[in-house]
Structure formats: structure tokens, C-alpha cells
Scaffold this active site. Structure first.
Site, PDB file in Angstrom:
ATOM      1  N   HIS A 123       0.875  -1.178   0.000  1.00 40.87           N
ATOM      2  CA  HIS A 123       0.000   0.000   0.000  1.00 40.87           C
ATOM      3  C   HIS A 123       0.914   1.231   0.000  1.00 40.87           C
ATOM      4  O   HIS A 123       2.016   1.178   0.528  1.00 40.87           O
ATOM      5  CB  HIS A 123      -0.838  -0.053   1.284  1.00 40.87           C
ATOM      6  CG  HIS A 123      -1.938   0.945   1.381  1.00 40.87           C
ATOM      7  ND1 HIS A 123      -1.709   2.248   1.701  1.00 40.87           N
ATOM      8  CD2 HIS A 123      -3.280   0.820   1.218  1.00 40.87           C
ATOM      9  CE1 HIS A 123      -2.871   2.900   1.730  1.00 40.87           C
ATOM     10  NE2 HIS A 123      -3.840   2.048   1.437  1.00 40.87           N
ATOM     11  N   ASP A 200       3.100  -4.499   8.036  1.00 42.99           N
ATOM     12  CA  ASP A 200       1.887  -3.693   7.948  1.00 42.99           C
ATOM     13  C   ASP A 200       0.687  -4.633   8.069  1.00 42.99           C
ATOM     14  O   ASP A 200       0.370  -5.370   7.145  1.00 42.99           O
ATOM     15  CB  ASP A 200       1.876  -2.953   6.596  1.00 42.99           C
ATOM     16  CG  ASP A 200       0.567  -2.225   6.339  1.00 42.99           C
ATOM     17  OD1 ASP A 200      -0.324  -2.247   7.215  1.00 42.99           O
ATOM     18  OD2 ASP A 200       0.435  -1.632   5.247  1.00 42.99           O
ATOM     19  N   GLN A 203      -4.558  -4.751   7.006  1.00 40.45           N
ATOM     20  CA  GLN A 203      -5.590  -5.606   6.417  1.00 40.45           C
ATOM     21  C   GLN A 203      -5.758  -6.925   7.164  1.00 40.45           C
ATOM     22  O   GLN A 203      -6.791  -7.572   7.053  1.00 40.45           O
ATOM     23  CB  GLN A 203      -5.237  -5.929   4.956  1.00 40.45           C
ATOM     24  CG  GLN A 203      -5.470  -4.794   3.990  1.00 40.45           C
ATOM     25  CD  GLN A 203      -6.927  -4.371   3.929  1.00 40.45           C
ATOM     26  OE1 GLN A 203      -7.836  -5.161   4.158  1.00 40.45           O
ATOM     27  NE2 GLN A 203      -7.155  -3.105   3.618  1.00 40.45           N
ATOM     28  N   LYS A 226     -10.326  -0.860  10.311  1.00 44.52           N
ATOM     29  CA  LYS A 226     -10.330  -2.025   9.423  1.00 44.52           C
ATOM     30  C   LYS A 226     -10.727  -3.284  10.176  1.00 44.52           C
ATOM     31  O   LYS A 226     -10.777  -4.369   9.617  1.00 44.52           O
ATOM     32  CB  LYS A 226      -8.949  -2.224   8.798  1.00 44.52           C
ATOM     33  CG  LYS A 226      -8.455  -1.013   8.040  1.00 44.52           C
ATOM     34  CD  LYS A 226      -8.237  -1.281   6.592  1.00 44.52           C
ATOM     35  CE  LYS A 226      -7.452  -0.179   5.918  1.00 44.52           C
ATOM     36  NZ  LYS A 226      -8.120   0.321   4.728  1.00 44.52           N
ATOM     37  N   CYS A 364      -4.752   2.434  -3.723  1.00 42.02           N
ATOM     38  CA  CYS A 364      -3.522   2.962  -3.107  1.00 42.02           C
ATOM     39  C   CYS A 364      -2.368   1.979  -3.272  1.00 42.02           C
ATOM     40  O   CYS A 364      -1.534   1.823  -2.381  1.00 42.02           O
ATOM     41  CB  CYS A 364      -3.731   3.313  -1.635  1.00 42.02           C
ATOM     42  SG  CYS A 364      -4.863   4.672  -1.403  1.00 42.02           S
TER      43      CYS A 364
END
Lengths: 406, 152
Positions: A123, A200, A203, A226, A364
């Protein structure tokens, strides 16, 4: 508790509405998830009964707000199996968490000649902060390539790791492709060369169990919105020994020990990194979202979403002119695709008029689009409150769009 | 007034998207410019051949985008051919007025000819920028603006 999607849907008031005359089918969960009533109630309860600033008042409301805020920190730490809640820093979201690491750990430890390793499927929020750090320090950004299925090429990753690599920053679950990256193995390989790793998890945290100790990850970032919590709050997990060495980022109240005009001394982690009044209500409501997820059970959630993705993928195979973008062996919750002769933005509009909310665009993740030589994809992303009937509605709307453009 | 999808994706739009007119380069163009929508990635390049009498002798475009942006560019090139630069500016203003006008008011867009087919975007706020990108790009080309025209 047995998993019953009909019961679960009743917990989400937003799902119970008509859009353009059809019952809403919400398939944009990778952009943001909907909020259960308990999260909404936690927000309003805070403002109705507990609103006060934290860590400073001696009055009852302040003590109550502080206790709930710190309880939320504990819940988040426990959710990702951190050794201590002191390793959880509240921030505005995963993006801010990555920027924090870049500007504190990065500015201190990364310099000209060093290499920062990211992957092609990141992302923008796991690319741009590192590009900015490279500009500031003279370090170089290196990129792990992927194959046509949307999987990182592990041999290339190993080749790219070298004595100049100062940090590896990779996504756990790709928002554009749905790929689940083998982060544990990659962390092991990076650590073998002494390279610290940021994952990261924006998600991932809504879909799978995360154990930061088992992963041995150095930094893990997440966003509340999220995972069924409010917007504007997220967290950075970092190992205690790293946090102790990292300089503060934002200066202000709550992050100091003493302030005088001859100089200031700073508080310890996590407070060293939490200048100013934070999103107190958001953090508390995020804690409520985590309680809710724990009550349902991540194993049930993962199993239901696995079934939804398999069902949708199978249906997608039967649609002439539809190509799934991202066909990794290990995937979760995301079906990204293109259709011949229909641009994703037209599809997005047509689906919306059929009551089906999806994302159309580059997500993104422009380098992913460049790799597949496309401008955009249409993305359906699932949560545990989605049903196979909703996926049928998606495919009926796709058929309608094809008819309209024929 | 209620617009449905068929008002947005009229036959003429679907047709111009499938078979865009003047979809080519003009090698000896007098003006050209890039148009880019950073949010959705639509990318157009517009070419114009304007003669000494300020007449648009030829206009064409290349690029990628959604049906609305491609059809809008195609219809624009058809409409603008043979117009003076001043007439083209008036047309741009009328077009802009049409796509941003209030949908609750009954209006007559017949003076816009074929371009009136795009009146349906008024009901779809997120798509207005798709219809207008090509027009901004022409404005940028005529004013010699080297930066890519943007709708954002």
C-alpha cells in the site's frame, strides 16, 4: 458459540438499509469495516458518562476515562499476543504508525548507503514514508518483485537481503490482491542477517490470528477501522527494547517527564510517543470491537471468510471476460478483478445502483496496477457478516453491467 | 426528476466508448496537453490543430479511462471540429454548467446537441470529473499550460 451469520448481521445497524431501492450489499470491507452496535455504544457511552482527559485529572471521570483507555491498550496487546501492553502505542492509524517508525527509528538508525526493502504489492502508506526517509537520509529503497499470481518471489527476496539492508517493511495481507505473505519465514531470513522487520497488518488483523511474539516481528502496525472499530485510531506494536532506544516523535503534553527552558526530559514508552490528547473514545470503542471479535472467535471468522472467498472465486471463473487479479495460493477475503470492455469505475457505478458497494480504483497500490499493466481493478472484499446470497447479488449485478455494455 | 443507469449509460455513450471518434494523434498539431485524474487514473492526451483564423481544424485524443471519460472526449472532438476557439470556450462553459446543474430543475440542453447525452452525470456526483476531464485538458492545451490538466 456457534457461528450464525444471520444473528451477527443484526449487530450491525448500517447493514439494515436499502440503497437505490435494494438491500445494501457491503463488499468494501478492505477500505473500512462496519461497526457493531457495541462499538457505537462504547463511543456514545464514553461521551455521555466518562468524557474527561486522561493521565492527569484526579477527579472520578478522569480516572474512569484513564482506566478504560489503558484497558483498551491491554486488549489490543493481548489480541496480537504482545508480551506487554507497554509495547502498544496509540496512533491515528497504520499510516501514522509507519511514519512514526520511519521518523524515529529510521532517522536514528538509517543513513546514506543503507537499503530499505519493501515489496511490490505494498500500500502507498508502506512505500511513501520510506521514500521520504530515503530523501532525508540518502538511503535507497529496494523492491521485492512478485509473480503473475501476486506472490512475492522469495528467491529474489533472499538475493536482495544484504549487509546494507537496514529494514524490511512488508504487508501481512495485500489490500489490492488478497495475498497473505509468508511473513514468519521472511522475518526469520531477515533476522538471520540482523535486519529488523516492520509488518503492515492493517488488512490482516480482522481476518487472522496475529502473534507478534511467535512471528518475532520488530514492528507491527494496525488500524482500528479495518477491524470493526472507529476511524482515527490505530496502534504501533514495537519490541520494548526498540521503543526504549527510539527518540520521541511529536513533542507536547503527556510525553514529557519534566519541561524547563533549559531542556525537557521525556516519559517512557508508550507515553513517550503519545503527545497531546489522543482519540480516547476511539481507543475505548476499539477495545469493544476486540471484545466482540474475541466473542465470535477468529477461527470461526476465518473459516466463514474462507468459504465466501472460495464461493466468489468459483463464480468468478464462470464469468466470460472476467479476470481475477491476484491468484496467490494463500489468499484471504479479497477478490480483485477486471472485466473486458468495462472500466472498473463504470462497474462501480452500476453495482452501486444495484445496491452493491465495491471499490473501483488503484487501491492505493499503483505499483501493483503498473505490474499488471492495468489502470484499476474492481475489488470485492469480504467480512464475516457477508453471505453467499450477497455474492450472488454481486454476480447478478455484474451480469447486468455486461448486458448494458454489450 | 429521477435518472437511472440507462440515463447515464445511454446508447450514444456506450457506442462512443466502444468506438471512440478521432481517437488518434495529430502529428502536426498546434496545441496539445495531458489530462490526468489522480484518483481514478484516467489519462488523456488531447491534440488540436488551430489555424490562423483561430478555427479548430482538427481535434483528436488518445488515452485510457472509463466509458464516461472516453465517450465525453469522443463527443467533444466531434462537436468542436470547425468551431472557433472562442466558440469552443463558450461550449466548455455550457457543458460545465450542464453537468454541474441542479438535477431537480427541468432544463433544456438541446443547444448542446449530442453533448446533451452526458446530462445524466448530474445524478452521479463522483462521475462528473470523468465527463469534464477532456474539456479541462483542451483548456490547458489552448492556454499552453504544460502541467497535466487535473479535475481534482
Amino acid at each position: 458459540m456457534a457461528f450464525n451469520v444471520d444473528t451477527i448481521r443484526k449487530d450491525f445497524p448500517v447493514l439494515n438499509q436499502q440503497v437505490h431501492g435494494y438491500p445494501l450489499v457491503y463488499l468494501d470491507n478492505a477500505a473500512t469495516t462496519q461497526k457493531p452496535q457495541c462499538v457505537i455504544d462504547a463511543l456514545t457511552h464514553y461521551y455521555e458518562y466518562d468524557n474527561a482527559n486522561i493521565h492527569r485529572g484526579v477527579h472520578t471521570l478522569s480516572e474512569r476515562a484513564t482506566a478504560k483507555y489503558e484497558a483498551a491498550r491491554q486488549k489490543i496487546g493481548a489480541y496480537i499476543h504482545a508480551s506487554s501492553e507497554k509495547e502498544i502505542i496509540f496512533v491515528r492509524g497504520a499510516t501514522e504508525a509507519i511514519n512514526l517508525v520511519a521518523q524515529t527509528y529510521g532517522r536514528k538508525n538509517i543513513s546514506a548507503g543503507d537499503e530499505i526493502l519493501v515489496s511490490m504489492m505494498e500500500h502507498h502508506s508502506n512505500i511513501v514514508p520510506w521514500q521520504m526517509l530515503c530523501e532525508q537520509t540518502g538511503a535507497t529503497l529496494k523492491v521485492i518483485p512478485m509473480n503473475e499470481h501476486g506472490e512475492l518471489i522469495q528467491d529474489k527476496f533472499v538475493e536482495l537481503l544484504n549487509k546494507n539492508t537496514a529494514l524490511l517493511a512488508i504487508g501481512h495481507l495485500s489490500n489490492a490482491l488478497g495475498t497473505v505473505n509468508p511473513v514468519k519465514e521472511m522475518i526469520e531470513k531477515a533476522h538471520a542477517l540482523g535486519v529488523p522487520v516492520l509488518v503492515d497488518g492493517a488488512q490482516a488483523t480482522a481476518h487472522m490470528t496475529v502473534d507478534v511474539v511467535d512471528l518475532d516481528v520488530d514492528f507491527y502496525v494496525m488500524s482500528a477501522h479495518k477491524m470493526f472499530g472507529p476511524t482515527g485510531v490505530g496502534a504501533l506494536y514495537a519490541k520494548a527494547e526498540l521503543l526504549a532506544e527510539m527518540p520521541p516523535w511529536h513533542g507536547g503534553g503527556d510525553m514529557i517527564r519534566t519541561v524547563s527552558f533549559s531542556g525537557s526530559t521525556y516519559s517512557q514508552a508508550p507515553y513517550k510517543f503519545e503527545a497531546g490528547t489522543p482519540n480516547i473514545a476511539g481507543a475505548i470503542a476499539w477495545g469493544a470491537a476486540i471484545d466482540y471479535l474475541n466473542d465470535i472467535g477468529l477461527n470461526y471468522i476465518a473459516a466463514h471468510e474462507h468459504d465466501l472467498l472460495a464461493y466468489a472465486t468459483n463464480k468468478a471463473r464462470q464469468v466470460a471476460g472476467l479476470k481475477v487479479i491476484g491468484q496467490a495460493k494463500d489468499k484471504a477475503s479479497i477478490l480483485s478483478f477486471v472485466m473486458s470492455d468495462i472500466h472498473p469505475h463504470d462497474l462501480g457505478t452500476i453495482l452501486d445502483r444495484c445496491g452493491v458497494a465495491v471499490r473501483a480504483g488503484h487501491h492505493c497500490a499503483m505499483p501493483v496496477m503498473q505490474y499488471f499493466d492495468i489502470a484499476a481493478t474492481t475489488r470485492a472484499s469480504f467480512a464475516f457478516y457477508n453471505t453467499t446470497e450477497e455474492i450472488d447479488r454481486l454476480f447478478a449485478a455484474l451480469a447486468y453491467a455486461q448486458e448494458m455494455f454489450s | 426528476m429521477f435518472f437511472d443507469l440507462k440515463d447515464l449509460y445511454q446508447q450514444v455513450i456506450v457506442d462512443h466508448n466502444k468506438h471512440p471518434r478521432n481517437f488518434r494523434e495529430i502529428e502536426s498539431c498546434s496545441h496539445d496537453a495531458d489530462g490526468y485524474n489522480p484518483l481514478c487514473g484516467d489519462q488523456l492526451h488531447v491534440y488540436l490543430k488551430v489555424n490562423e483564423h483561430h478555427l479548430v481544424q482538427d481535434i483528436s485524443f488518445k488515452g485510457t479511462g472509463c466509458a464516461i471519460s472516453i465517450a465525453s472526449a469522443s463527443l467533444m472532438t466531434e462537436t468542436m471540429t470547425g468551431k472557433t476557439v472562442d466558440e469552443a470556450k463558450v461550449l466548455f462553459e455550457s457543458f460545465q454548467q450542464m453537468v454541474t446543474s441542479d438535477i431537480t430543475e427541468e432544463q433544456d440542453f438541446s443547444h448542446l446537441g449530442k453533448l446533451a447525452a452526458l446530462a445524466g452525470v448530474r445524478e452521479f456526483p463522483s462521475r462528473i470529473k470523468c465527463a469534464i476531464l477532456c474539456w479541462h485538458t483542451v483548456q490547458a492545451a489552448l492556454s499552453g499550460d504544460q502541467d497535466a490538466a487535473r479535475t481534482e
